[in-house]
Scaffold this active site. Structure first.
Site, PDB file in Angstrom:
ATOM      1  N   GLY A 103       4.989   5.097  -8.296  1.00  0.00           N
ATOM      2  CA  GLY A 103       5.299   5.284  -6.881  1.00  0.00           C
ATOM      3  C   GLY A 103       6.444   4.381  -6.482  1.00  0.00           C
ATOM      4  N   SER A 104       6.513   4.059  -5.207  1.00  0.00           N
ATOM      5  CA  SER A 104       7.639   3.266  -4.708  1.00  0.00           C
ATOM      6  C   SER A 104       7.515   1.805  -5.145  1.00  0.00           C
ATOM      7  CB  SER A 104       7.671   3.347  -3.183  1.00  0.00           C
ATOM      8  OG  SER A 104       6.457   2.839  -2.670  1.00  0.00           O
ATOM      9  N   SER A 105       8.663   1.119  -5.202  1.00  0.00           N
ATOM     10  CA  SER A 105       8.652  -0.312  -5.562  1.00  0.00           C
ATOM     11  C   SER A 105       7.851  -1.105  -4.530  1.00  0.00           C
ATOM     12  CB  SER A 105      10.080  -0.852  -5.639  1.00  0.00           C
ATOM     13  OG  SER A 105      10.784  -0.186  -6.659  1.00  0.00           O
ATOM     14  N   VAL A 134       5.161  -0.228  -2.655  1.00  0.00           N
ATOM     15  CA  VAL A 134       3.708  -0.149  -2.869  1.00  0.00           C
ATOM     16  C   VAL A 134       3.352  -0.740  -4.243  1.00  0.00           C
ATOM     17  CG1 VAL A 134       1.698   1.372  -3.008  1.00  0.00           C
ATOM     18  CG2 VAL A 134       3.473   1.837  -1.316  1.00  0.00           C
ATOM     19  N   GLY A 135       4.228  -0.532  -5.223  1.00  0.00           N
ATOM     20  CA  GLY A 135       3.974  -1.063  -6.565  1.00  0.00           C
ATOM     21  C   GLY A 135       3.795  -2.579  -6.542  1.00  0.00           C
ATOM     22  N   GLU A 142       5.609   2.153 -12.809  1.00  0.00           N
ATOM     23  CA  GLU A 142       6.745   3.086 -12.901  1.00  0.00           C
ATOM     24  C   GLU A 142       7.203   3.308 -11.465  1.00  0.00           C
ATOM     25  OE1 GLU A 142       8.068   4.237 -15.631  1.00  0.00           O
ATOM     26  OE2 GLU A 142       6.537   4.035 -17.172  1.00  0.00           O
ATOM     27  N   CYS A 201      12.333  10.445  -9.550  1.00  0.00           N
ATOM     28  CA  CYS A 201      12.616   9.017  -9.736  1.00  0.00           C
ATOM     29  C   CYS A 201      13.923   8.871 -10.502  1.00  0.00           C
ATOM     30  CB  CYS A 201      11.475   8.340 -10.471  1.00  0.00           C
ATOM     31  SG  CYS A 201      11.009   9.208 -11.969  1.00  0.00           S
TER      32      CYS A 201
HETATM   33  P1  NAD Z   1       4.231   5.809  -2.712  1.00  0.00           P
HETATM   34  O1  NAD Z   1       4.498   4.451  -3.264  1.00  0.00           O
HETATM   35  O2  NAD Z   1       4.282   5.997  -1.248  1.00  0.00           O
HETATM   36  O3  NAD Z   1       2.766   6.311  -3.171  1.00  0.00           O
HETATM   37  C1  NAD Z   1       2.382   6.353  -4.516  1.00  0.00           C
HETATM   38  C2  NAD Z   1       0.862   6.310  -4.621  1.00  0.00           C
HETATM   39  O4  NAD Z   1       0.388   5.062  -4.136  1.00  0.00           O
HETATM   40  C3  NAD Z   1       0.146   7.377  -3.785  1.00  0.00           C
HETATM   41  O5  NAD Z   1      -0.921   7.891  -4.535  1.00  0.00           O
HETATM   42  C4  NAD Z   1      -0.340   6.574  -2.590  1.00  0.00           C
HETATM   43  O6  NAD Z   1      -1.459   7.141  -1.946  1.00  0.00           O
HETATM   44  C5  NAD Z   1      -0.695   5.268  -3.248  1.00  0.00           C
HETATM   45  N1  NAD Z   1      -0.775   4.102  -2.342  1.00  0.00           N
HETATM   46  C6  NAD Z   1      -0.182   3.943  -1.127  1.00  0.00           C
HETATM   47  N2  NAD Z   1      -0.470   2.715  -0.639  1.00  0.00           N
HETATM   48  C7  NAD Z   1      -1.243   2.098  -1.565  1.00  0.00           C
HETATM   49  C8  NAD Z   1      -1.848   0.807  -1.650  1.00  0.00           C
HETATM   50  N3  NAD Z   1      -1.713  -0.102  -0.684  1.00  0.00           N
HETATM   51  N4  NAD Z   1      -2.566   0.500  -2.767  1.00  0.00           N
HETATM   52  C9  NAD Z   1      -2.702   1.392  -3.772  1.00  0.00           C
HETATM   53  N5  NAD Z   1      -2.168   2.635  -3.742  1.00  0.00           N
HETATM   54  C10 NAD Z   1      -1.438   2.975  -2.659  1.00  0.00           C
HETATM   55  O7  NAD Z   1       5.237   6.795  -3.474  1.00  0.00           O
HETATM   56  P2  NAD Z   1       5.532   8.338  -3.192  1.00  0.00           P
HETATM   57  O8  NAD Z   1       6.274   8.490  -1.919  1.00  0.00           O
HETATM   58  O9  NAD Z   1       4.297   9.139  -3.416  1.00  0.00           O
HETATM   59  O10 NAD Z   1       6.492   8.691  -4.430  1.00  0.00           O
HETATM   60  C11 NAD Z   1       7.876   8.493  -4.448  1.00  0.00           C
HETATM   61  C12 NAD Z   1       8.252   7.204  -5.164  1.00  0.00           C
HETATM   62  O11 NAD Z   1       7.703   7.179  -6.483  1.00  0.00           O
HETATM   63  C13 NAD Z   1       9.750   7.072  -5.344  1.00  0.00           C
HETATM   64  O12 NAD Z   1      10.115   5.738  -5.120  1.00  0.00           O
HETATM   65  C14 NAD Z   1       9.962   7.461  -6.808  1.00  0.00           C
HETATM   66  O13 NAD Z   1      11.141   6.926  -7.372  1.00  0.00           O
HETATM   67  C15 NAD Z   1       8.734   6.865  -7.423  1.00  0.00           C
HETATM   68  N6  NAD Z   1       8.431   7.498  -8.709  1.00  0.00           N
HETATM   69  C16 NAD Z   1       8.680   6.793  -9.847  1.00  0.00           C
HETATM   70  C17 NAD Z   1       8.462   7.367 -11.096  1.00  0.00           C
HETATM   71  C18 NAD Z   1       8.776   6.602 -12.362  1.00  0.00           C
HETATM   72  O14 NAD Z   1       8.422   7.065 -13.453  1.00  0.00           O
HETATM   73  N7  NAD Z   1       9.445   5.461 -12.282  1.00  0.00           N
HETATM   74  C19 NAD Z   1       7.962   8.676 -11.184  1.00  0.00           C
HETATM   75  C20 NAD Z   1       7.694   9.368  -9.990  1.00  0.00           C
HETATM   76  C21 NAD Z   1       7.934   8.749  -8.767  1.00  0.00           C
END
Ligand code: NAD
Length: 531
Positions: free
Chosen positions: A265-267, A269-270, A287, A321
């Site tokens: 997901g996003s940096s 939230v990561g 990731e 991504c």
């Molecule tokens: P996001 O970070 O908003 O959400 C990702 C996941 O995290 C979702 O399931 C969400 O419900 C969960 N989440 C949200 N808050 C949380 C918390 N506090 N604790 C635990 N989990 C939580 O990302 P998004 O908008 O769904 O996806 C887009 C992002 O993901 C972009 O930045 C994209 O570059 C990245 N991405 C990266 C890769 C990679 O392989 N590097 C692949 C796909 C997407």
């Protein structure tokens, strides 16, 4: 309730979906007591179906079941062989547990093959990517299954002689137990595949929380996997799926019963997830966001490069991504190259992702579109000059379609350092390779990068220690052109995770370093009388 009154949705019934669906598969049963949500089609913002999300109580019940299923999966080979009259056969089987799990993953791959078209169609319908990309995503899971099946036949440890007499050193790789997988909306199926296939052959149970806006893909994917487990008489609790939002994600991150959390997901939230996992000494596989660049040298094959940049910048409506967001073109060819690119942008067909001639679908949601429009305004306020698209060119309110945009801007502008999730391409010119590499490396993210050139000196500089600082370093293919079996994962703010690739299985296992004394003496604590 079925989709009788909506014939265009009837294919969902073949995936086991209904108008209202339970969003938690835990302990081998579908049961959910959380809030009821509508899954919306990005193309129309109309509801597709309803999902009852999992609650924290559902999470706890599922985790308990998963914990008790753990051993039967780690030792899956034992059943049926335990009472074998031939002891030696039982011994051999104990030595090869992973291939038995590989056989289950092989069957999962076949079950995905049978559902390729329908699941791909659902991904397109619910995520918004064009149909070929939806189907391609399911194909990635199938490829990952094949990859993991092969891997299941080569997982092994190392035996080394010790420097001590009558001692032997061994590396033994054991399953971690339970692997938590949290995924993003833009790859609602493939990312689960990257993680689950390897985690399963390594002997782990999987607990998956998909994105809250793609719950139907999560449910349909889980039904395919659960069907294989059930047909083989294995506990369904080996695989758990819980639809829900941040609350469930945080529960996974904080849960010390889950030694590894793989987060995509996003940096932003990561980083939160990593803090929770680190605070309990767990392991994290991250990731995260990308901000990827393509460098086009003056000796490049220009038609190959223009096609690649177009595909990398507008594919999945710029919501990969690995989308190319920054383009560096050598000054000698800059004008000609950008003209060709702008002309190609003029021919892009933006529209319904399920129509076969569409190249660019909608953004995923109305919030995604709003964030994209705000991003365009920030670009304009920081001196950006749009060559095509730009502020005010997005389509009618109430729809999520946007116009792919190209912008010239200073590479030092703050907006260039961030990931704007949509079809937006910054273009820059450079004089030397060193300058292009420095600009490629000048952002916080480090996911993917590509160079177009015919020079072998340039290629080896690019992939070497003073070249690109990304996790994916391509040559003459786009930033999003990686193949299964190649390692995913980026450096810096992209998190440093590694999924797929030759040694990624080590992330999903625990290494026990064993020193074995097969003699009768212990050359330690000399001089002490123990009698
Ligand atoms: P996001 O970070 O908003 O959400 C990702 C996941 O995290 C979702 O399931 C969400 O419900 C969960 N989440 C949200 N808050 C949380 C918390 N506090 N604790 C635990 N989990 C939580 O990302 P998004 O908008 O769904 O996806 C887009 C992002 O993901 C972009 O930045 C994209 O570059 C990245 N991405 C990266 C890769 C990679 O392989 N590097 C692949 C796909 C997407």
């Amino acid at each position: 309730m079925d989709f009788g009154s909506r014939p265009e949705l009837r294919f969902l019934e073949d995936l086991g979906l209904q108008a209202t669906n339970q969003g938690c598969y835990g302990g081998g049963e579908w049961r959910a007591g959380g809030k009821s949500v509508s899954s919306l089609s990005p193309a129309s913002n109309q509801p597709i179906a309803t999902v009852i999300e999992g609650s924290l109580e559902d999470y706890e019940r599922s985790l308990k079941a998963c914990e008790s299923a753990r051993e039967s999966w780690m030792l899956v080979c034992f059943s049926g062989f335990l009472f074998s009259p031939i002891l030696i056969q039982s011994f051999i089987v104990r030595q090869t547990p992973a291939p038995k799990r590989g056989e289950i993953v092989r069957q999962i791959g076949d079950a995905f093959r049978k559902n390729l078209e329908n699941l791909g169609r659902l991904i397109s319908l619910e995520m918004g990517k064009i149909l070929v990309e939806g189907i391609g995503e399911v194909q990635e899971v199938i490829d990952m299954c094949d990859f993991a099946v092969g891997l299941s036949r080569q997982l092994s440890g190392l035996i080394l002689p010790s420097e001590r007499p009558n001692h032997m050193m061994m590396e033994v790789w054991n399953p971690l137990g339970i692997v938590g997988v949290i995924t993003a909306f833009n790859f609602p199926c493939a990312v689960l595949g990257w993680n689950a296939c390897i985690a399963l052959v390594c002997g782990n149970c999987v607990v998956w929380k998909g994105a809250p806006t793609t719950p139907l893909v999560s449910i349909a994917t889980t039904k395919i996997i659960a069907g294989v487990l059930e047909r083989n008489g294995l506990p369904g609790a080996i695989f758990t799926c819980i639809c829900g939002g941040a609350e469930i994600g945080e529960a996974v991150a904080k849960d010390s019963r889950i030694p590894l959390v793989s987060f995509t997901g996003s940096s932003k939230v990561g980083q939160i997830v990593q803090c929770h996992v680190n605070s309990r000494f767990g392991k994290c596989l991250l990731e995260l966001s990308g901000n990827n660049a393509i460098v086009v040298m003056d000796d490049a094959d220009l038609s190959l490069a223009v096609r690649s940049v177009l595909f990398a910048a507008v594919g999945t409506a710029g919501q990969r991504c690995t989308t190319c967001r920054r383009l560096f073109v050598h000054q000698a060819i800059y004008k000609d190259f950008i003209e060709k690119l702008v002309t190609a942008y003029g021919q892009l067909k933006v529209g319904d992702p399920l129509k076969h001639d569409t190249l660019v679908g909608p953004l995923h949601s109305s919030q995604s579109k709003q964030a994209f429009e705000q991003g365009l305004e920030a670009i304009a306020s920081q001196g950006g000059k749009f060559l095509t698209g730009g502020v005010g060119t997005t389509t009618s309110p109430g729809e999520n379609y946007v116009t792919p945009s190209i912008v010239e801007i200073s590479h030092d502008a703050d907006v260039v350092k961030e990931e704007l999730f949509g079809p937006l391409l910054y273009v820059f010119q450079f004089k030397t390779l060193d300058e292009a590499i420095a600009m490629n490396n000048s952002v916080p993210q480090g996911l993917s990068s590509s160079i177009f050139t015919k020079s072998h000196e340039t290629i080896f500089k690019w992939i070497g220690p003073t070249g690109s600082d990304c996790g994916i370093v391509n040559v003459n293919i786009p930033t999003n052109g990686a193949e299964i079996g190649g390692a995913f994962g980026g450096e810096k703010a992209t998190g440093g995770g590694r999924e797929a690739g030759s040694d990624s299985w080590k992330q999903y296992m625990h290494r026990a370093t064993c020193t074995i004394n097969y003699g009768k003496t212990l050359p330690l604590a000399q001089g002490i009388n123990f009698n």
